[in-house]
Write a protein that holds these residues in place. Structure first.
Motif, mmCIF file in Angstrom:
data_model
loop_
_atom_site.group_PDB
_atom_site.id
_atom_site.type_symbol
_atom_site.label_atom_id
_atom_site.label_comp_id
_atom_site.label_asym_id
_atom_site.label_seq_id
_atom_site.Cartn_x
_atom_site.Cartn_y
_atom_site.Cartn_z
ATOM 1 N N CYS A 1 0.849 -1.192 0.000
ATOM 2 C CA CYS A 1 0.000 0.000 0.000
ATOM 3 C C CYS A 1 0.887 1.246 0.000
ATOM 4 O O CYS A 1 2.115 1.158 0.103
ATOM 5 C CB CYS A 1 -0.931 0.005 1.211
ATOM 6 S SG CYS A 1 -0.105 0.203 2.792
ATOM 7 N N ALA A 2 0.255 2.397 -0.149
ATOM 8 C CA ALA A 2 0.974 3.670 -0.149
ATOM 9 C C ALA A 2 0.079 4.739 0.445
ATOM 10 O O ALA A 2 -1.157 4.638 0.414
ATOM 11 C CB ALA A 2 1.387 4.052 -1.564
ATOM 12 N N ALA B 1 0.184 3.282 -7.952
ATOM 13 C CA ALA B 1 -0.098 2.180 -7.028
ATOM 14 C C ALA B 1 -0.363 0.882 -7.788
ATOM 15 O O ALA B 1 0.144 -0.191 -7.420
ATOM 16 C CB ALA B 1 -1.288 2.538 -6.143
ATOM 17 N N ARG B 2 -1.141 0.958 -8.854
ATOM 18 C CA ARG B 2 -1.430 -0.245 -9.641
ATOM 19 C C ARG B 2 -0.170 -0.802 -10.275
ATOM 20 O O ARG B 2 0.041 -2.017 -10.325
ATOM 21 C CB ARG B 2 -2.489 0.067 -10.707
ATOM 22 C CG ARG B 2 -3.883 0.276 -10.147
ATOM 23 C CD ARG B 2 -4.930 0.242 -11.259
ATOM 24 N NE ARG B 2 -4.743 1.304 -12.232
ATOM 25 C CZ ARG B 2 -5.314 2.495 -12.143
ATOM 26 N NH1 ARG B 2 -6.089 2.774 -11.101
ATOM 27 N NH2 ARG B 2 -5.101 3.414 -13.081
ATOM 28 N N ARG C 1 -3.921 -1.013 -1.955
ATOM 29 C CA ARG C 1 -4.626 0.015 -1.182
ATOM 30 C C ARG C 1 -3.838 1.327 -1.187
ATOM 31 O O ARG C 1 -2.611 1.333 -1.175
ATOM 32 C CB ARG C 1 -4.814 -0.465 0.255
ATOM 33 C CG ARG C 1 -5.362 0.577 1.218
ATOM 34 C CD ARG C 1 -5.432 0.053 2.639
ATOM 35 N NE ARG C 1 -6.490 -0.938 2.801
ATOM 36 C CZ ARG C 1 -6.737 -1.572 3.937
ATOM 37 N NH1 ARG C 1 -5.969 -1.352 5.008
ATOM 38 N NH2 ARG C 1 -7.738 -2.424 4.011
ATOM 39 N N LEU C 2 -4.590 2.420 -1.231
ATOM 40 C CA LEU C 2 -4.066 3.741 -0.901
ATOM 41 C C LEU C 2 -4.735 4.184 0.394
ATOM 42 O O LEU C 2 -5.910 3.850 0.639
ATOM 43 C CB LEU C 2 -4.396 4.762 -1.992
ATOM 44 C CG LEU C 2 -3.574 4.767 -3.278
ATOM 45 C CD1 LEU C 2 -4.137 5.813 -4.246
ATOM 46 C CD2 LEU C 2 -2.111 5.064 -2.993
ATOM 47 N N PHE C 3 -4.018 4.936 1.206
ATOM 48 C CA PHE C 3 -4.653 5.495 2.398
ATOM 49 C C PHE C 3 -4.242 6.955 2.540
ATOM 50 O O PHE C 3 -3.227 7.404 1.986
ATOM 51 C CB PHE C 3 -4.315 4.700 3.657
ATOM 52 C CG PHE C 3 -2.890 4.813 4.109
ATOM 53 C CD1 PHE C 3 -2.484 5.830 4.981
ATOM 54 C CD2 PHE C 3 -1.935 3.897 3.688
ATOM 55 C CE1 PHE C 3 -1.171 5.927 5.412
ATOM 56 C CE2 PHE C 3 -0.620 3.986 4.110
ATOM 57 C CZ PHE C 3 -0.228 5.004 4.976
ATOM 58 N N GLU D 1 -9.498 1.080 -1.680
ATOM 59 C CA GLU D 1 -9.129 -0.299 -2.008
ATOM 60 C C GLU D 1 -8.985 -0.482 -3.507
ATOM 61 O O GLU D 1 -9.666 0.191 -4.307
ATOM 62 C CB GLU D 1 -10.203 -1.270 -1.497
ATOM 63 C CG GLU D 1 -10.616 -1.058 -0.044
ATOM 64 C CD GLU D 1 -9.518 -1.412 0.952
ATOM 65 O OE1 GLU D 1 -8.505 -2.018 0.540
ATOM 66 O OE2 GLU D 1 -9.656 -1.078 2.150
ATOM 67 N N ARG D 2 -8.109 -1.380 -3.917
ATOM 68 C CA ARG D 2 -7.895 -1.717 -5.319
ATOM 69 C C ARG D 2 -7.841 -0.446 -6.194
ATOM 70 O O ARG D 2 -8.657 -0.235 -7.078
ATOM 71 C CB ARG D 2 -8.990 -2.652 -5.838
ATOM 72 C CG ARG D 2 -8.957 -4.011 -5.144
ATOM 73 C CD ARG D 2 -10.011 -4.930 -5.731
ATOM 74 N NE ARG D 2 -11.356 -4.423 -5.489
ATOM 75 C CZ ARG D 2 -12.021 -4.566 -4.334
ATOM 76 N NH1 ARG D 2 -11.457 -5.228 -3.328
ATOM 77 N NH2 ARG D 2 -13.230 -4.092 -4.192
#
Length: 452
Positions: A369-370, A398-399, A405-407, A450-451
């Motif tokens: 994640c990032a 990210a993909r 996941r990104l947050f 998500e995703r």
């Protein structure tokens, strides 16, 4: 200094200084550059033409090398009416028989002399005698006949064959304003009636001009929605090209001709083409000396407004952009040293050399994640939702890295994240390293995507 109320500046001191500072980079950038300006006959016929010519004189005094190309369509039609001759067109191209050509010569000659006199008398910023613009011209446009098209003989209507670029370049290098009329000459002594946009296109390409500016009788700023340029004021070459072949209600025949010539100029190597109207205060100066301009710009370049990875040279600009949010407590303060250390995590949106938005993308590869962090947009550009463009880039990154996941952590803008696909989370959803550094005193909300 005269303090009479009639001589007070219209701007307060702070606004004046801000405007001067904002214009200074453009004054420097345009000094010594070559600009071709097209003025249609409709604008030349206006009572307020001296305002535009005064602005052109100001450009000259600021060191801009100028070539002016004027039109004369209404002046020619007026001269034809005086002579009892009905104007003839094939589409939007005038058919110029010998009688019409005599009217063209008369109308263009009178208009040219008037423009030369007005330009020579323009002293926009100083009354020194040596500051008066020197206006020159010559038989620098060689033409050939259009001939028969669609079964119509155009007689003395012509098209550009060659421009004497060497003579024009020498004139502007000697601080002279070159004025070109919509007339061309053949080696055999014939005179042809030409379209000013065609001359401007050929001159701009031949000179390798930095800018080609069309001053238009309509307001290009009103085309933005129809042309798909949004609020940016920029029209990409790929977006502009189909418009020449389409019927767009907002574009008349002359507008489309200017657009066609502008596209050809950019394709031919001219840096930027600007389409401006006459509404408001000095749109020509605002287009050249303010960041957002006053019209539409056509450019075949990706970096006028682009998203790119930040470099250490951007650290100062990023620090200035985020400083107000740090001062208000919305963002956690970062030292300049820390910002430079973290610079590789940042992306920026740059508009004409100015950083107008940024974000950080902080990797947690072990957790796949990032963090989408430090999202800031300059106040002048917040209506355009540039943060969404930064988010799209972050999702793509990210993909590409296989993250699931990104947050984000926020105290002030949770609704923006929710509107863009995030959902509420908890501290327990954060990577372990991030959870350990979570500042409970700030009580930042955790948002998850998500995703991505």
């Amino acid at each position: 200094m005269n303090s009479s109320p009639n001589n007070r500046a219209d701007l307060d001191g702070e606004t004046f200084v801000a405007a001067l500072r904002g214009a200074a980079p453009y004054v420097h950038a345009h000094h010594g550059r070559t600009v071709v300006i097209v003025i249609p006959g409709e604008i030349c016929a206006r009572d307020d033409i001296d305002r535009l010519l005064g602005d052109i004189a100001l450009l000259h005094s600021l060191g801009v090398r100028l070539v002016l190309v004027h039109g004369a369509r209404p002046q020619i039609d007026r001269e034809l009416a005086i002579r009892g001759i009905s104007p003839a067109y094939n589409g939007d191209v005038r058919v110029t028989d010998s009688a019409t050509m005599e009217a063209v010569k008369a109308a263009v000659g009178v208009l040219r002399m008037d423009l030369e006199a007005r330009l020579s008398a323009s002293r926009s910023v100083t009354v020194r005698e040596e500051s008066q613009p020197r206006v020159v011209g010559g038989s620098w446009v060689t033409a050939r006949p259009v001939g028969v098209r669609d079964g119509v003989d155009h007689h003395l209507t012509g098209e550009v064959r060659r421009i004497d670029i060497a003579s024009i370049r020498q004139a502007v290098a000697q601080d002279q304003i070159v004025l070109l009329s919509p007339i061309g000459y053949s080696p055999t002594g014939e005179t042809f009636n030409l379209r000013n946009a065609d001359i401007a296109e050929s001159v701009a390409i031949g000179l390798g001009a930095d800018k080609l500016i069309f001053v238009m009788d309509t307001e290009p700023g009103r085309w933005r929605a129809a042309l798909g340029s949004g609020d940016s004021g920029q029209l990409s070459l790929s977006a502009a090209e189909p418009l020449v072949r389409q019927t767009v209600a907002e574009l008349g025949a002359e507008d489309r001709n200017c657009l066609r010539a502008g596209i050809a100029a950019v394709t031919g190597g001219v840096g930027r083409v600007h389409l401006i109207g006459t509404e408001g205060h000095s749109p020509l100066l605002r287009e050249l000396y303010t960041r957002d301009g006053a019209g539409l710009m056509i450019a075949d370049e990706d970096d006028y407004e682009s998203i790119r990875p930040a470099t250490v040279e951007d650290a100062r600009a990023i620090a200035e952009l985020i400083a107000p949010l740090e001062a208000s407590g919305i963002l956690r303060p970062r030292s300049r040293d820390q910002l430079e250390l973290d610079i590789e995590t940042f992306s920026v949106i740059v508009r004409d050399g100015m950083v107008i938005a940024c974000n950080a993308f902080v990797d947690y590869p072990d957790d796949r994640c990032a963090e989408f962090a430090c999202v800031v947009v300059h106040p002048a550009y917040r209506r355009r939702d540039l943060a969404a463009a930064l988010l799209r880039r972050a999702r793509t990154t990210a993909r590409s890295r296989g993250y699931s996941r990104l947050f984000a952590l926020t105290t002030a803008t949770p609704h923006w994240f929710l509107e863009h696909g995030f959902h509420p989370g908890t501290v327990g959803d954060l990577p372990a390293d991030k959870a350990r550094s979570y500042d409970v005193t700030r009580a930042s909300k955790v948002l998850l995507l998500e995703r991505p």
